[in-house]
Write a protein that holds these residues in place. Structure first.
Motif, short mmCIF file in Angstrom:
data_model
loop_
_atom_site.label_atom_id
_atom_site.label_comp_id
_atom_site.label_asym_id
_atom_site.label_seq_id
_atom_site.Cartn_x
_atom_site.Cartn_y
_atom_site.Cartn_z
N TYR A 319 0.82 -1.21 0.00
CA TYR A 319 0.00 0.00 0.00
C TYR A 319 0.86 1.27 0.00
CZ TYR A 319 -4.17 -2.78 0.74
OH TYR A 319 -5.20 -3.67 0.57
N GLY A 320 2.02 1.20 0.61
CA GLY A 320 2.90 2.37 0.59
C GLY A 320 3.62 2.53 -0.73
N GLY A 321 3.89 1.39 -1.40
CA GLY A 321 4.60 1.44 -2.68
C GLY A 321 3.93 2.28 -3.75
N PRO A 322 2.62 2.13 -3.96
CA PRO A 322 1.97 2.93 -5.01
C PRO A 322 2.05 4.43 -4.77
CG PRO A 322 0.58 1.09 -4.36
CD PRO A 322 1.70 1.13 -3.38
N VAL A 323 2.22 4.86 -3.53
CA VAL A 323 2.29 6.29 -3.23
C VAL A 323 3.59 6.88 -3.77
CG1 VAL A 323 2.25 8.02 -1.40
CG2 VAL A 323 0.86 5.94 -1.18
N ILE A 324 4.66 6.10 -3.76
CA ILE A 324 5.96 6.61 -4.19
C ILE A 324 5.99 6.87 -5.69
CG2 ILE A 324 8.44 6.16 -4.19
CD1 ILE A 324 8.03 4.37 -1.79
N GLY A 325 5.20 6.10 -6.47
CA GLY A 325 5.20 6.24 -7.91
C GLY A 325 4.90 7.66 -8.40
N PRO A 326 3.72 8.19 -8.12
CA PRO A 326 3.43 9.57 -8.57
C PRO A 326 4.26 10.62 -7.85
CG PRO A 326 1.63 8.69 -7.22
CD PRO A 326 2.54 7.54 -7.53
N LEU A 327 4.71 10.30 -6.63
CA LEU A 327 5.55 11.25 -5.90
C LEU A 327 6.87 11.50 -6.64
CD1 LEU A 327 6.24 12.90 -3.35
CD2 LEU A 327 7.02 10.75 -2.30
N VAL A 328 7.49 10.47 -7.18
CA VAL A 328 8.76 10.59 -7.89
C VAL A 328 8.56 10.97 -9.35
CG1 VAL A 328 10.81 9.31 -8.64
CG2 VAL A 328 9.90 8.96 -6.33
N CYS A 329 7.66 10.24 -10.01
CA CYS A 329 7.52 10.42 -11.46
C CYS A 329 6.78 11.70 -11.83
CB CYS A 329 6.82 9.21 -12.05
SG CYS A 329 7.80 7.70 -11.89
N GLY A 330 6.06 12.31 -10.89
CA GLY A 330 5.45 13.60 -11.17
C GLY A 330 6.52 14.64 -11.50
N TRP A 331 7.60 14.63 -10.74
CA TRP A 331 8.71 15.56 -11.01
C TRP A 331 9.40 15.23 -12.33
CZ3 TRP A 331 9.85 19.87 -8.30
CH2 TRP A 331 9.20 20.03 -7.07
N ILE A 332 9.58 13.93 -12.63
CA ILE A 332 10.22 13.55 -13.89
C ILE A 332 9.40 14.02 -15.08
CG2 ILE A 332 10.93 11.59 -15.31
CD1 ILE A 332 11.53 10.07 -12.73
N GLY A 333 8.06 13.81 -15.00
CA GLY A 333 7.20 14.20 -16.11
C GLY A 333 7.16 15.70 -16.34
N VAL A 334 7.04 16.47 -15.25
CA VAL A 334 6.94 17.92 -15.38
C VAL A 334 8.26 18.53 -15.85
CG1 VAL A 334 6.59 20.07 -14.10
CG2 VAL A 334 5.05 18.12 -13.72
N LYS A 335 9.37 18.06 -15.31
CA LYS A 335 10.67 18.66 -15.62
C LYS A 335 11.21 18.24 -16.99
CE LYS A 335 10.73 20.77 -11.72
NZ LYS A 335 10.46 22.24 -11.68
N THR A 336 10.87 17.03 -17.46
CA THR A 336 11.42 16.55 -18.73
C THR A 336 10.40 16.41 -19.84
OG1 THR A 336 11.10 14.20 -18.22
CG2 THR A 336 13.13 15.25 -17.42
N ASN A 337 9.11 16.27 -19.46
CA ASN A 337 8.04 16.05 -20.42
C ASN A 337 8.29 14.80 -21.27
OD1 ASN A 337 5.50 16.84 -21.38
ND2 ASN A 337 6.37 17.88 -23.16
N ARG A 338 8.95 13.81 -20.68
CA ARG A 338 9.28 12.57 -21.40
C ARG A 338 8.61 11.38 -20.73
NH1 ARG A 338 15.59 11.87 -21.88
NH2 ARG A 338 14.81 9.83 -22.61
N MET A 339 7.75 10.71 -21.48
CA MET A 339 7.10 9.51 -20.97
C MET A 339 8.08 8.36 -20.86
SD MET A 339 4.22 7.12 -22.77
CE MET A 339 5.53 6.36 -23.74
N ASP A 340 8.97 8.24 -21.86
CA ASP A 340 9.89 7.11 -21.87
C ASP A 340 10.83 7.11 -20.67
OD1 ASP A 340 11.14 9.41 -22.87
OD2 ASP A 340 12.68 8.20 -23.86
#
Length: 624
Positions: A319-340
């Protein structure tokens, strides 16, 4: 024997002793055990029957035994030698439901098993006692019709030359005997593996706009990249659980997690949305081995004294694992705009854990012993050395019943399991609902993008951490209670009763603070209450399901994973639309009222659980 003969030469009992015995002044079994041996001779038994007369009757002389007569009866004055193949301190002589027996030679002959009680009469008596102990509501006894029921209780006639393999005394290959540090190190690694898999399921939810831009699709289609992987979680265990019982957990981890790591490559490079969706579903199927096997691997290493605490610490991982996903990848998506790049990061995390888990030796005892039996057969050139799993393998029909039929059958025939699974499903679904409700709330009210929205999920992790502090305390209380009395499955519901109000409280807070004039701390703080209640409920209900359906725990947990994952896959598909249609307040309050109604489940079962199980369960699954 003459009554005038007052005393023999030391090899027999005196006549006066006989008189004292009959008058109740001396017990021959405690004063001189070797002097009182029952005889098979009918005449002697007739005489000895007078010995059982009441004290107030007249005394009569009875025949006593001499050293010679005892020798004629087969009584020896030499102590018997202990059988080195005989298991020590075995409570249940039916071997080997638990592959944890230890003998001096590492072998148990079939003859020894029969001496321990492995015979058709004993097994049939056990079956009848279990049937009588749990009558059906209509008054009829439980009849074991399932093929595995028959397999459990029938007595297979094995060749007397067969020797079953066991562990040696203090065997270093027995996971129970591994050093404590080693066992806890492996437990932590396996728990992080579950976090990695859960991270992969939700990582793209922190940057769904990258999927929309990459393939020019709607938000609803982009959400499928999350839902399909979670849906794969529900189907994968049907494959990995039975396979692990045949080839071992280590090989299943190696194969499945290797495929999961590799299939992140086409997720990153897929030329169209269809390829991405198919690969995400397959990622869910492959990675689900961690969700369905890690709990078993932890139980393989920890005996009952420490297993509860190990599972308690592990409870937060799914249950804690899914929370880390958007927490980390939100920054990756906004800063790089790269899905890959999101999938490359996920691949790196998965690959690192794949290599770590590959270093963990096999933990599943039946497979360890099967490998040992294969080696012994080759070294000793003795084909009669084997495990009972090899001597009596599952047929294809029994494999289908165990892995496919029974978990699905439980959905329709076990209301108790359904109610527990529905509650677990609701909590798991609410977690994924938060991932899609927060973007709506914090983007509309505060104009946040996905990077800052991910930060709003941190309170959920804080709540889960607080629950991890509570679960070991609850487990210690449970262990102390077990020392005072025999536990029941309902004793496991204490954690759920404590945690059940918190999801409803969290959602009421979320709805009440979803206004522009309220600072963002208000809605974000709701995550603390939700994370705390979420972990406590999952920990408690998971243990309740295991204890209630102990006989078929694997099938019951497969049913739970199937229903839980189905709910987790469905909720993201309508959460965003629900918040847009009902409004930020009432969408949260609707979920809060549903959570409020579910609070009754653990309290009702804690009080009436035994009676409900007797009426609703087809048999007493809690007794192994």
């Amino acid at each position: 024997m003459s009554s005038s003969n007052k005393e023999f030469d030391g090899d027999s009992i005196s006549s006066s002793d006989s008189l004292e015995i009959q008058s109740g002044n001396r017990d021959p079994k405690t004063q001189n055990p070797q002097a009182y041996v029952p005889s098979d001779n009918e005449d002697r038994m007739s005489e000895l029957s007078h010995y059982a007369t009441t004290p107030d009757q007249s005394l009569k002389m009875v025949r006593t035994e001499t050293k010679k007569s005892l020798k004629d009866l087969g009584v020896s004055d030499e102590l018997p030698t202990l059988d080195p193949n005989r298991p020590i301190a075995v409570e249940n002589p039916i071997f080997p439901e638990e592959y944890t027996l230890e003998t001096e030679t590492g072998l148990v002959p079939v003859a020894t098993l029969q001496d321990l009680g492995r015979n058709p009469t004993a097994l049939e008596k056990l079956r009848k006692e279990k049937s009588r102990a749990f009558p059906q509501p209509n008054g009829e006894a439980t009849i074991l019709k399932d093929s595995s029921d028959v397999e459990t209780f029938k007595s297979k006639e094995y060749s007397p030359e067969i020797e079953f393999v066991t562990f040696l005394i203090n065997d270093p290959e027995n996971p129970y005997n591994w050093p404590t540090f080693t066992k806890w190190a492996y437990t932590i690694i396996l728990s992080i593996l579950v976090v990695a898999v859960a991270f992969g399921s939700s990582c793209i939810s922190g940057a769904l706009f990258t999927v929309e831009d990459q393939y020019n699709v709607s938000l609803e289609v982009a959400i499928l990249t999350v839902s399909l992987m979670v849906l794969g979680f529900s189907l994968g265990p049907l494959l990995w659980s039975p396979l692990s019982e045949q080839i071992g957990r280590r090989w299943v981890y190696f194969i499945s997690l290797g495929l999961y790591t590799i299939f992140n490559i086409p997720c990153a490079l897929s030329p169209n949305i269809g390829g991405l969706l198919v690969c995400r579903f397959l990622c869910g199927v492959f990675s689900s081995s961690a969700l369905c096997l890690v709990g078993g691997s932890i139980a393989d290493m920890h005996p009952s004294e420490t297993r509860g605490k190990a599972i308690a610490y592990f409870a937060a991982a799914p249950y804690g694992g899914p929370v880390i996903g958007p927490l980390v990848c939100g920054w990756i998506g906004v800063k790089t705009n790269r899905m890959d790049l999101i999938f490359w990061v996920n691949m790196g995390f998965a690959g690192f854990m794949w290599l770590l888990v590959a270093c963990i030796p096999e933990t599943y005892q039946p497979v360890i012993l099967k490998n040992r039996a294969k080696k012994l057969r080759a070294e000793l050139n003795n084909p009669n050395i084997m495990t009972e799993q090899e001597a009596n393998p599952l047929t294809f029909k029994e494999l289908i019943v165990t892995c496919l039929y029974r978990p699905l059958m439980f959905v329709f025939t076990e209301p108790v399991l359904d109610m527990m699974c529905v509650y677990v499903c609701l909590i798991y679904s609410l977690l994924y609902a938060f991932f899609f409700a927060y973007p709506v709330i914090f983007s509309e009210l505060y104009g946040y993008e996905d990077d800052f929205i991910g930060l709003m999920l941190i309170p959920i992790l804080i709540g889960a951490f607080l629950a991890l502090v509570t679960t070991p305390v609850l487990e210690s209380m449970y262990v102390k209670m077990c020392q005072r009395r025999k536990p029941t499955p309902e004793d496991r519901l204490v954690g759920a009763m404590i945690g059940s109000p918190f999801p409803a409280i969290a959602l009421f807070i979320l709805g009440a603070t979803s206004y522009k004039h309220i600072i963002w701390v208000g809605p974000a703080s709701s995550g603390i209450a939700f994370g705390y209640g979420m972990v406590l409920i999952y920990y408690s209900l998971n243990n309740y399901i295991i204890d209630t359906y102990a006989k078929y725990a694997a099938s019951a947990l497969a049913t739970k994973v199937f229903l839980r994952s189905a709910g987790g896959a469905a909720f993201p598909l309508f959460t965003t639309q629900m918040y847009h249609k009902l409004g930020l307040q009432w969408a949260s309050w609707l979920l809060a009222f549903i959570s409020l109604a579910m609070i009754l489940i653990p309290f009702v079962f804690y009080v009436y659980g035994a009676r409900l199980r007797a009426k609703m369960c087809k048999e007493n699954y809690s007794e192994m």
